[in-house]
Write a protein that holds these residues in place. Sequence first.
Motif, PDB file in Angstrom:
ATOM      1  N   ASP A  35       0.828  -1.206   0.000  1.00  0.00           N
ATOM      2  CA  ASP A  35       0.000   0.000   0.000  1.00  0.00           C
ATOM      3  C   ASP A  35       0.866   1.262   0.000  1.00  0.00           C
ATOM      4  O   ASP A  35       0.496   2.281  -0.615  1.00  0.00           O
ATOM      5  N   GLU A  36       2.019   1.200   0.659  1.00  0.00           N
ATOM      6  CA  GLU A  36       2.947   2.332   0.616  1.00  0.00           C
ATOM      7  C   GLU A  36       3.442   2.574  -0.810  1.00  0.00           C
ATOM      8  O   GLU A  36       3.530   3.724  -1.267  1.00  0.00           O
ATOM      9  N   GLN A  37       3.748   1.488  -1.516  1.00  0.00           N
ATOM     10  CA  GLN A  37       4.194   1.626  -2.906  1.00  0.00           C
ATOM     11  C   GLN A  37       3.061   2.133  -3.797  1.00  0.00           C
ATOM     12  O   GLN A  37       3.299   2.905  -4.738  1.00  0.00           O
ATOM     13  N   LEU A  38       1.833   1.722  -3.502  1.00  0.00           N
ATOM     14  CA  LEU A  38       0.686   2.243  -4.241  1.00  0.00           C
ATOM     15  C   LEU A  38       0.555   3.752  -4.028  1.00  0.00           C
ATOM     16  O   LEU A  38       0.272   4.504  -4.975  1.00  0.00           O
ATOM     17  N   TYR A  39       0.766   4.186  -2.810  1.00  0.00           N
ATOM     18  CA  TYR A  39       0.724   5.624  -2.502  1.00  0.00           C
ATOM     19  C   TYR A  39       1.776   6.376  -3.319  1.00  0.00           C
ATOM     20  O   TYR A  39       1.500   7.433  -3.898  1.00  0.00           O
ATOM     21  N   PHE A  40       2.994   5.804  -3.413  1.00  0.00           N
ATOM     22  CA  PHE A  40       4.043   6.435  -4.210  1.00  0.00           C
ATOM     23  C   PHE A  40       3.664   6.487  -5.684  1.00  0.00           C
ATOM     24  O   PHE A  40       3.936   7.479  -6.384  1.00  0.00           O
ATOM     25  N   ALA A  41       3.031   5.424  -6.172  1.00  0.00           N
ATOM     26  CA  ALA A  41       2.614   5.397  -7.578  1.00  0.00           C
ATOM     27  C   ALA A  41       1.592   6.483  -7.865  1.00  0.00           C
ATOM     28  O   ALA A  41       1.646   7.152  -8.911  1.00  0.00           O
ATOM     29  N   LYS A  42       0.677   6.702  -6.951  1.00  0.00           N
ATOM     30  CA  LYS A  42      -0.334   7.735  -7.146  1.00  0.00           C
ATOM     31  C   LYS A  42       0.280   9.132  -7.028  1.00  0.00           C
ATOM     32  O   LYS A  42      -0.066  10.046  -7.787  1.00  0.00           O
ATOM     33  N   ARG A  43       1.188   9.299  -6.096  1.00  0.00           N
ATOM     34  CA  ARG A  43       1.836  10.597  -5.929  1.00  0.00           C
ATOM     35  C   ARG A  43       2.743  10.932  -7.112  1.00  0.00           C
ATOM     36  O   ARG A  43       3.005  12.112  -7.385  1.00  0.00           O
ATOM     37  N   SER A  44       3.189   9.899  -7.807  1.00  0.00           N
ATOM     38  CA  SER A  44       4.084  10.108  -8.957  1.00  0.00           C
ATOM     39  C   SER A  44       3.329  10.367 -10.255  1.00  0.00           C
ATOM     40  O   SER A  44       3.942  10.471 -11.319  1.00  0.00           O
ATOM     41  N   GLY A  45       2.001  10.415 -10.193  1.00  0.00           N
ATOM     42  CA  GLY A  45       1.234  10.733 -11.392  1.00  0.00           C
ATOM     43  C   GLY A  45       0.216   9.694 -11.802  1.00  0.00           C
ATOM     44  O   GLY A  45      -0.461   9.849 -12.820  1.00  0.00           O
ATOM     45  N   ARG A  46       0.092   8.586 -11.048  1.00  0.00           N
ATOM     46  CA  ARG A  46      -0.858   7.504 -11.352  1.00  0.00           C
ATOM     47  C   ARG A  46      -0.485   6.784 -12.657  1.00  0.00           C
ATOM     48  O   ARG A  46       0.458   7.154 -13.321  1.00  0.00           O
ATOM     49  N   ASP A  47      -1.248   5.742 -12.959  1.00  0.00           N
ATOM     50  CA  ASP A  47      -1.029   4.940 -14.159  1.00  0.00           C
ATOM     51  C   ASP A  47       0.419   4.449 -14.228  1.00  0.00           C
ATOM     52  O   ASP A  47       1.080   4.564 -15.261  1.00  0.00           O
ATOM     53  N   ARG A  48       0.892   3.888 -13.131  1.00  0.00           N
ATOM     54  CA  ARG A  48       2.257   3.373 -13.110  1.00  0.00           C
ATOM     55  C   ARG A  48       2.402   2.295 -12.037  1.00  0.00           C
ATOM     56  O   ARG A  48       1.507   2.085 -11.222  1.00  0.00           O
ATOM     57  N   VAL A  49       3.558   1.637 -12.067  1.00  0.00           N
ATOM     58  CA  VAL A  49       3.849   0.532 -11.151  1.00  0.00           C
ATOM     59  C   VAL A  49       5.021   0.914 -10.257  1.00  0.00           C
ATOM     60  O   VAL A  49       6.040   1.416 -10.734  1.00  0.00           O
ATOM     61  N   LYS A  50       4.860   0.684  -8.958  1.00  0.00           N
ATOM     62  CA  LYS A  50       5.934   0.890  -8.000  1.00  0.00           C
ATOM     63  C   LYS A  50       6.088  -0.392  -7.174  1.00  0.00           C
ATOM     64  O   LYS A  50       5.126  -0.851  -6.558  1.00  0.00           O
ATOM     65  N   LEU A  51       7.303  -0.952  -7.169  1.00  0.00           N
ATOM     66  CA  LEU A  51       7.564  -2.191  -6.453  1.00  0.00           C
ATOM     67  C   LEU A  51       8.719  -2.012  -5.472  1.00  0.00           C
ATOM     68  O   LEU A  51       9.625  -1.210  -5.709  1.00  0.00           O
ATOM     69  N   SER A  52       8.680  -2.770  -4.388  1.00  0.00           N
ATOM     70  CA  SER A  52       9.789  -2.796  -3.436  1.00  0.00           C
ATOM     71  C   SER A  52      10.054  -4.244  -3.058  1.00  0.00           C
ATOM     72  O   SER A  52       9.221  -5.127  -3.288  1.00  0.00           O
ATOM     73  N   SER A  53      11.221  -4.479  -2.464  1.00  0.00           N
ATOM     74  CA  SER A  53      11.577  -5.817  -2.001  1.00  0.00           C
ATOM     75  C   SER A  53      11.823  -5.792  -0.504  1.00  0.00           C
ATOM     76  O   SER A  53      12.388  -4.821   0.024  1.00  0.00           O
ATOM     77  N   ARG A  54      11.391  -6.842   0.165  1.00  0.00           N
ATOM     78  CA  ARG A  54      11.633  -6.951   1.605  1.00  0.00           C
ATOM     79  C   ARG A  54      13.067  -7.411   1.851  1.00  0.00           C
ATOM     80  O   ARG A  54      13.593  -8.255   1.132  1.00  0.00           O
ATOM     81  N   HIS A  55      13.677  -6.849   2.880  1.00  0.00           N
ATOM     82  CA  HIS A  55      15.023  -7.253   3.270  1.00  0.00           C
ATOM     83  C   HIS A  55      15.001  -7.527   4.762  1.00  0.00           C
ATOM     84  O   HIS A  55      15.352  -6.648   5.566  1.00  0.00           O
ATOM     85  N   PRO A  56      14.570  -8.708   5.183  1.00  0.00           N
ATOM     86  CA  PRO A  56      14.501  -9.022   6.605  1.00  0.00           C
ATOM     87  C   PRO A  56      15.850  -8.880   7.279  1.00  0.00           C
ATOM     88  O   PRO A  56      16.895  -9.132   6.684  1.00  0.00           O
ATOM     89  N   ALA A  57      15.836  -8.472   8.532  1.00  0.00           N
ATOM     90  CA  ALA A  57      17.069  -8.263   9.261  1.00  0.00           C
ATOM     91  C   ALA A  57      17.804  -9.574   9.490  1.00  0.00           C
ATOM     92  O   ALA A  57      19.020  -9.631   9.568  1.00  0.00           O
ATOM     93  N   SER A  58      17.037 -10.631   9.637  1.00  0.00           N
ATOM     94  CA  SER A  58      17.672 -11.932   9.884  1.00  0.00           C
ATOM     95  C   SER A  58      16.889 -13.029   9.192  1.00  0.00           C
ATOM     96  O   SER A  58      15.697 -12.885   8.943  1.00  0.00           O
ATOM     97  N   ARG A  59      17.553 -14.086   8.886  1.00  0.00           N
ATOM     98  CA  ARG A  59      16.930 -15.241   8.248  1.00  0.00           C
ATOM     99  C   ARG A  59      17.284 -16.495   9.027  1.00  0.00           C
ATOM    100  O   ARG A  59      18.406 -16.614   9.526  1.00  0.00           O
ATOM    101  N   PRO A  60      16.372 -17.449   9.087  1.00  0.00           N
ATOM    102  CA  PRO A  60      16.738 -18.713   9.719  1.00  0.00           C
ATOM    103  C   PRO A  60      17.754 -19.454   8.905  1.00  0.00           C
ATOM    104  O   PRO A  60      17.772 -19.355   7.684  1.00  0.00           O
ATOM    105  N   ALA A  61      18.626 -20.136   9.560  1.00  0.00           N
ATOM    106  CA  ALA A  61      19.685 -20.859   8.840  1.00  0.00           C
ATOM    107  C   ALA A  61      19.100 -22.036   8.072  1.00  0.00           C
ATOM    108  O   ALA A  61      18.103 -22.593   8.452  1.00  0.00           O
TER     109      ALA A  61
END
Length: 255
Positions: free
Chosen positions: A229-255
């Motif tokens: 939803d945050e990326q959707l907000y950025f897409a709308k603020r940037s002029g709409r009719d566009r795609v904004k994607l992000s990737s998760r980077h967890p602080a830690s991962r199980p081994a």
Amino acid sequence: MRKLDWSARGRARVYALTVLGTAVCIAVAFVVDSFSFETWTWRWGSDPHNNVIIPLLLAPLFFYLLLNKMRQLSIAHHELAHLAATDSLTSLLNRRAFTEVVEGYIQKMAASSKRQTDALLVIDVDHFKAINDHFGHDIGDEALKQIADAICAGLKEPDLAGRLGGEEFGVFLTTKTPERVAATAEQMRLCVRDIAFAPDGSNHRLTISIGGVIFDDCPTFQELYRQADEQLYFAKRSGRDRVKLSSRHPASRPA
């Protein structure tokens, strides 16, 4: 050749269990007629053919009516469950069902040793209120149905699409590389732009904004939705009719 439906909603099970039930009745009739509880010995009854004829006359009708009624109840239960999980306008999953399916998938992945890249997209129709105000809600509903069809056009199982409410949709993409997620989201955007929407005889372009999050860990649905939803907000603020994607980077991962 068409595959037989052995589920609780299929006729194959009704026919098979009717035959089996009749055979059991015949066997029971022979046991009752042939076994002497006084001497604990087996013997043929006086009219052994009745052990076949009577069950054949009564048992098939009884089992067929009973099993067919159970089949009808199963069909009704399935249809009610489908209605409870489906958005009536677009025939997509409703918000609750979409959320539950995605959460179930994430929990399954959490219990698995393998990790794969998935994505959640949140899609909003641009300036939809203006469509309703100008053309009316009936035309607005028709626009939503066309947009839902365009969103689903490029999806393949086990990808999911749902209507989250109003003019907002959700799409869950499984086992996709980041590049494939971006390409799929862009294809959706272009498919919506290509919709021939002309309620008053002249073409009115429909557009969508898409926000998404790509992940390979096991977050909650609410975490994913918030980030998308945050990326959707950025897409709308940037002029709409566009795609904004992000990737998760967890602080830690199980081994």
